[in-house]
Write a protein that holds these residues in place. Structure first.
Motif, short mmCIF file in Angstrom:
data_model
loop_
_atom_site.label_atom_id
_atom_site.label_comp_id
_atom_site.label_asym_id
_atom_site.label_seq_id
_atom_site.Cartn_x
_atom_site.Cartn_y
_atom_site.Cartn_z
N TRP A 82 -1.22 19.77 -5.75
CA TRP A 82 -2.06 18.73 -4.87
C TRP A 82 -1.51 17.53 -4.86
O TRP A 82 -2.15 16.77 -4.30
CB TRP A 82 -3.59 19.05 -5.49
N ALA A 83 -0.30 17.15 -5.40
CA ALA A 83 0.02 15.83 -5.54
C ALA A 83 0.21 15.22 -4.25
O ALA A 83 -0.24 13.99 -3.88
CB ALA A 83 1.35 15.76 -6.39
N SER A 84 0.98 16.05 -3.40
CA SER A 84 1.27 15.28 -1.88
C SER A 84 0.17 15.23 -1.09
O SER A 84 0.04 14.19 -0.49
CB SER A 84 2.39 16.22 -1.20
N LEU A 85 -0.75 16.14 -1.15
CA LEU A 85 -1.91 16.02 -0.25
C LEU A 85 -2.91 14.99 -0.78
O LEU A 85 -3.40 14.27 0.08
CB LEU A 85 -2.75 17.41 -0.17
N HIS B 117 0.92 -1.35 0.02
CA HIS B 117 -0.10 0.02 0.14
C HIS B 117 0.97 1.21 0.06
O HIS B 117 0.63 2.36 -0.62
CB HIS B 117 -0.87 0.08 1.14
N ALA B 118 1.94 1.35 0.86
CA ALA B 118 2.92 2.39 0.77
C ALA B 118 3.59 2.77 -0.63
O ALA B 118 3.57 3.71 -1.18
CB ALA B 118 3.99 2.19 1.68
N ALA B 119 3.64 1.50 -1.27
CA ALA B 119 4.32 1.61 -2.65
C ALA B 119 3.32 2.11 -3.67
O ALA B 119 3.54 3.09 -4.44
CB ALA B 119 4.61 0.18 -3.28
N ASN B 120 2.10 1.65 -3.73
CA ASN B 120 0.78 2.35 -4.28
C ASN B 120 0.68 3.88 -4.01
O ASN B 120 0.37 4.61 -4.95
CB ASN B 120 -0.45 1.57 -4.21
N SER B 121 0.81 4.33 -2.89
CA SER B 121 0.63 5.54 -2.40
C SER B 121 1.79 6.39 -3.01
O SER B 121 1.26 7.46 -3.84
CB SER B 121 0.87 5.69 -0.96
N LEU B 122 3.02 5.87 -3.18
CA LEU B 122 4.12 6.71 -4.02
C LEU B 122 3.91 6.72 -5.24
O LEU B 122 4.11 7.59 -6.20
CB LEU B 122 5.27 5.93 -3.67
N LEU B 123 3.38 5.57 -5.82
CA LEU B 123 2.96 5.41 -7.46
C LEU B 123 1.75 6.48 -7.58
O LEU B 123 1.60 7.12 -8.80
CB LEU B 123 2.45 4.16 -7.73
N VAL B 124 0.82 6.54 -6.94
CA VAL B 124 -0.25 7.64 -7.00
C VAL B 124 0.45 9.04 -6.94
O VAL B 124 0.01 9.87 -7.85
CB VAL B 124 -1.10 7.58 -5.82
N LEU B 125 1.27 9.30 -6.01
CA LEU B 125 1.84 10.44 -6.15
C LEU B 125 2.82 10.72 -7.49
O LEU B 125 2.58 11.87 -8.07
CB LEU B 125 3.06 10.39 -5.06
N LEU B 126 3.23 9.81 -7.78
CA LEU B 126 4.10 9.90 -9.42
C LEU B 126 3.02 10.35 -10.37
O LEU B 126 3.46 10.93 -11.20
CB LEU B 126 5.02 8.76 -9.30
N LEU B 127 1.75 9.49 -10.34
CA LEU B 127 0.96 9.75 -11.46
C LEU B 127 0.36 11.22 -11.42
O LEU B 127 0.11 11.61 -12.42
CB LEU B 127 0.01 8.44 -11.35
N LEU B 128 0.02 11.65 -10.23
CA LEU B 128 -0.56 12.88 -10.00
C LEU B 128 0.56 13.98 -10.56
O LEU B 128 0.15 14.94 -11.41
CB LEU B 128 -0.72 13.20 -8.69
N ARG B 129 1.85 13.66 -10.43
CA ARG B 129 2.81 14.70 -10.79
C ARG B 129 3.04 14.63 -12.38
O ARG B 129 3.23 15.68 -12.97
CB ARG B 129 4.28 14.30 -10.40
N ARG B 130 2.91 13.40 -12.89
CA ARG B 130 2.81 13.05 -14.55
C ARG B 130 1.67 13.80 -15.12
O ARG B 130 1.86 14.11 -16.22
CB ARG B 130 2.96 11.70 -14.60
N LEU B 131 0.55 13.77 -14.07
CA LEU B 131 -0.50 14.46 -14.80
C LEU B 131 -0.57 16.10 -14.65
O LEU B 131 -1.67 16.56 -15.18
CB LEU B 131 -1.97 13.93 -14.17
N GLY B 132 0.57 16.56 -14.39
CA GLY B 132 0.44 18.05 -14.15
C GLY B 132 -0.25 18.53 -12.69
O GLY B 132 -0.74 19.68 -12.76
N LEU B 133 -0.46 17.68 -11.71
CA LEU B 133 -1.05 18.17 -10.70
C LEU B 133 -0.12 18.19 -9.64
O LEU B 133 -0.39 17.91 -8.38
CB LEU B 133 -2.23 17.17 -10.49
N GLN B 134 1.05 19.02 -9.67
CA GLN B 134 2.10 18.96 -8.78
C GLN B 134 1.60 19.64 -7.34
O GLN B 134 2.17 19.31 -6.28
CB GLN B 134 3.54 19.74 -9.28
#
Length: 658
Positions: free
Chosen positions: A139-142, A120-137
């Motif tokens: 709000w990515a961390s929150l 789950h921690a790995a998925n959370s980091l993948l979600v963070l990376l996906l949000l950044r790749r989508l240009g949502l820097q």
């Protein structure tokens, strides 16, 4: 469209700003620490016993070919036995590989939950990376923290059955990142050749197959692939020229083919789920079924956004069916949920395509769990929302970032408040899962009309010998659904254990008059064996033989049932049958003193005094203080003095919880 800030290019790729990048994973990682206590929980919960501990496939004790021909619970997909139709061999193998790595003597749940938390921690980091790749820097961390701390994920992490959803979501996230990277690479070269699109679809198809072999909804990854291509295509641009439409069509075609293959493997998706688990499907009125399922959708939406009281199982009658849809106020929540989705899609098409993409990721993985196309085995399953929360946080990030561009500061504050609520509820829920008693007690307080919750709390009290409290919970469950044979059976067992055989018989006779709710082919033997045992205890030997033989023919490895059957034969002076049955019982429990004593009694009555002496010696060695055995020894000593039985030896019964 998005008016300011980093824009989503045709390839969906935006180079992140380096400032603060190293600190961005900190908040999601800290939120993942909320699950740390569960790695110490040593108890097995409900279906974990069947799916993991007692599943030879999950224990790594079967061949690879057998794993790929059985369902998630270890039942053959092709044959006469009942199957759940849940085909998840990679999820099963993940348990087997862990057990093999840890050693056969370490069949404990703690390492398995540790792996779930790490995944789950790995998925959370993948979600963070996906949000950044989508240009949502911004709000990515929150947003990634919202995903990490979402309370519905507790069931996926603590409850080992929920691992399948987590693994399938990993496939989703990897596919999305691969797709964005591939398109970014080719777009940087100013072209997107057809071969690149074909290779992209093949790669996503491979990942989709892997995700599907973890959980059925993994196949919908390819629909997401198509949607991501179309959303990435700018309005007015030549989508055909950029390859978006051809790739989308290829992905959808691959989805259809793989879905057909999956249905062929499992021979459809229909399975006979129990009435207590899924009561809606048993209602005759199609409108009642439809509106009840739609209300479940609205409740899923509530859980996705603002989860309140959670439950390990929303069984009958936690969420009652909508029997009079238009007169039931809950219908308003159905209208609100669907109108909200329409409104958000409309607003997203005009202002933020990222929001539309997020809603797409919410809806597409949810379709298999919607009950609209095929039935699932739960009324509401919190663990089923795991992939949907990825879309939820994408939508939140897109909405928040767009509103902030309009110089509004309240979205960030609201997001912070929401995160605080998630952290609190997540931590509380993890603590509630610390034991079966704590979990069922909390759920019984929140959902007093849940049949299974009250029943399971009763079983916990029963196992602890707290009979009065167990009876209270079992009777509370029966007040919600009186025709629940499994609960009546548990009450009957308590009466047997406390010597109230007449009350036990009343329960079994009630079960025989009902519909047998809670019993099926795999556990029906319990009912017949315990019913027959009760008849033996009441001295109704001839009546007891039929149900005992019927139950033992389904499961012979029940020593107390074999003993009761032998007791009945011996009491009817059918000594040969009694001897055979007692001997069969000793095959399953060779160190049972009561079986040895009863077998010695049969030998004494038959005149085989030497064999009887050996049997009683064995029984006395195992349990030297047993008064019945001591009495039979004295009877045998009397034979050595008189040459005949001056007193009839005594048979004995014993009862073991099933």
């Amino acid at each position: 469209m998005d008016a300011a800030g980093p824009k989503l290019q045709a390839n969906g790729h935006v180079k992140p700003k380096p400032k603060g990048v190293l600190l961005m994973p900190l908040l999601p990682v800290l939120c993942c620490l909320l699950y740390a206590p569960c790695v110490t929980y040593s108890e097995w919960y409900i279906d974990e016993l069947f799916a993991v501990l007692r599943n030879e496939d999950a224990r790594g004790e079967t061949s690879l070919s057998q794993v790929f021909s059985n369902d998630f619970w270890g039942n053959p997909l092709w044959g006469q036995s009942w199957t759940h139709k849940s085909y998840r061999p990679l999820a099963v193998l993940s348990f087997a590989w862990q057990f093999r790595f840890l050693g056969e003597d370490l069949f404990r749940p703690q390492p398995l939950r540790t792996f779930n938390a790490a995944l789950h921690a790995a998925n959370s980091l993948l979600v963070l990376l996906l949000l950044r790749r989508l240009g949502l820097q911004k709000w990515a961390s929150l947003s990634a923290a919202l995903f990490a701390a979402h309370p519905v994920h507790v069931e996926n992490i603590v409850y080992l059955v929920g691992r399948a959803d987590v693994l399938a979501t990993t496939g989703w996230l990897l596919a999305a990142l691969v797709q964005l990277e591939v398109r970014s690479t080719w777009q940087a070269k100013g072209q997107f050749p057809k071969l690149a699109g074909l290779l992209l679809v093949i790669l996503c198809s491979i990942l989709a197959v892997g995700a599907c072999l973890c959980k059925e909804m993994g196949l919908t990854l390819l629909v997401f692939t198509a949607g991501l291509e179309l959303v990435s295509c700018k309005p007015g641009s030549r989508c055909l020229a950029t390859g978006a439409v051809p790739v989308a069509l290829l992905a959808l075609s691959s989805f259809v083919l793989l879905a057909a293959a999956r249905f062929a493997v499992t021979k459809g998706s229909s399975a006979a789920f129990g009435y207590v688990d899924t009561p809606v499907q048993y209602h005759d009125d199609v409108w009642v079924r439809t509106w009840s399922y739609l209300f479940q959708h609205s409740y899923y939406a509530k859980l996705l956004i603002f989860p309140g009281y959670l439950s390990w199982d929303y069984s009958f009658d936690a969420i009652p069916v909508l029997r009079a849809a238009w007169r039931d106020v809950r219908s308003l929540s159905v209208c609100c949920a669907y109108l909200a989705v329409v409104a958000l899609v409309s607003w997203g098409l005009a202002n933020s395509r990222r929001l539309v993409l997020g809603l797409q990721v919410v809806i597409i993985p949810f379709v298999p769990a919607s009950n609209l196309f095929f039935k699932v085995g739960v009324t509401i399953g919190e663990r089923l929302l795991y992939p949907c929360t990825v879309g939820g946080v994408i939508a939140i990030a897109a909405l928040g970032q767009n509103l902030e561009k309009r110089r509004r500061s309240w979205p960030t504050r609201l997001g912070g408040v929401l995160l605080a609520i998630y952290v609190w509820r997540c931590g509380e829920r993890v603590w509630q899962w610390r034991s079966s008693e704590a979990l069922y007690m909390a759920d019984a307080l929140s959902w007093p009309n849940s049949v299974k919750t009250r029943h399971q709390l009763g079983t916990v009290f029963h196992q602890q010998g707290r009979y009065d409290e167990a009876l209270r919970e079992f009777n509370a469950s029966l007040m919600i659904l009186d025709d629940n044979a499994l609960t009546d059976h548990c009450i009957g067992q308590i009466y047997i254990e406390t010597g109230r055989y007449k009350l036990a018989l009343e329960r079994f006779e009630k079960i025989m008059r009902g519909h047998g709710v809670g019993f099926s082919a795999f556990n029906l033997w319990m009912l017949y064996v315990d019913y027959g045992f009760t008849l033996v205890a009441l001295g109704r030997f001839e009546e007891a033989i039929e149900p005992l033989e019927k139950g033992l023919s389904r499961n012979a490895a029940v020593p107390h049932g074999q003993n009761a059957l032998g007791y009945a034969y011996a009491s009817l002076n059918q000594l040969q049958q009694a001897q055979d049955v007692f001997a069969r019982g000793l095959e399953y429990d060779p160190d049972n003193p009561v079986l040895w004593s009863n077998l010695a009694v049969v030998w004494m009555v038959a005149g085989a005094f030497q064999q009887a002496a050996q049997g009683l010696e064995k029984a006395l060695t195992i349990e030297p203080q047993n008064p019945v055995i001591i009495q039979n020894v004295m009877v045998l000593k009397g034979v050595s003095q008189t040459g005949y039985l001056s007193e009839h030896p005594k048979l004995d019964l014993f009862f073991s919880k099933n």
